[in-house]
Motif scaffolding. Structure first.
Motif: not given
Length: 199
Positions: A126-128, A132-139, A150-152
């Motif tokens: 929603a914030q653009g 990608t690898w650089e924007n996805v994390a395991t949670a 929200r962002t971290p």
């Protein structure tokens, strides 16, 4: 109390002479005698391994005591095989959920737990943010829900490690930390040859 037939099956599973053929996969090594993959471990069913032997595509490095027979032929099942031609691994792995979890060592990058895992867009879509690898994390699901859109930084939930695009070598290295449930004795020298020896 266990039924006698159940106990017999369990004993047979432990005994290589009576092991079911489906319990005899072959560890597949590249031509340089390193595993094609650590996680998931590169194994072939016994049928595929034998076919590759007859097509002269592999060398047998080690074998089970279990044999397969025809009317005029008997052969010990291969337990370790090596390809005759080197397969160059791709430098960067495919962007999949499994590879993402492996990159992050199957741990939530916010709280460190290893259950109920999903993935989170660090910068929300929603914030653009992009997938990608650089924007996805395991949670884990609770952290993903808590972070929301929200962002971290906005959620006051710092990441343990910033996401990166891993190399295939990095994923293979991470995979060594997750041994499979079953390891035949003949596989150990080929899987863990570079582990530090204990004095």
């Amino acid at each position: 109390m266990f039924h006698p037939d159940v106990l017999a099956i369990q004993e047979a599973a432990r005994d290589p002479e009576t092991r079911h053929l489906d319990g005899c996969p072959a560890l597949v090594l590249n031509a340089d005698y390193t595993p094609l993959s650590y996680y998931p471990l590169s194994v072939w069913p016994w049928q595929t391994a034998i076919k590759a032997v007859f097509l002269d595509r592999v060398d047998i490095v080690d074998h089970y005591e279990r044999e397969v027979r025809s009317a005029s032929f008997a052969m010990k099942l291969p337990s370790v095989i090596a390809l005759k031609h080197y397969v160059k691994p791709s430098e960067h792995p495919a962007f999949t959920r499994f590879n993402l979890f492996l990159r992050d060592r199957f741990q939530c990058q916010y709280c460190g737990v290893s259950k109920d895992l999903t993935f989170d867009h660090v910068v929300p879509r929603a914030q653009g943010g992009r997938t990608t690898w650089e924007n996805v994390a395991t949670a884990c699901a609770p952290c993903n829900l808590k972070k929301g859109g929200r962002t971290p930084k906005q959620a006051h939930m710092p990441l343990h490690i910033s996401p990166i695009r891993p190399t295939s070598w990095q994923l293979q290295d991470h995979g060594k930390s997750f041994p499979p449930n079953y390891l035949h004795q003949s596989w150990r020298d080929w899987l863990y040859w570079d582990i530090e020896l204990l004095a």
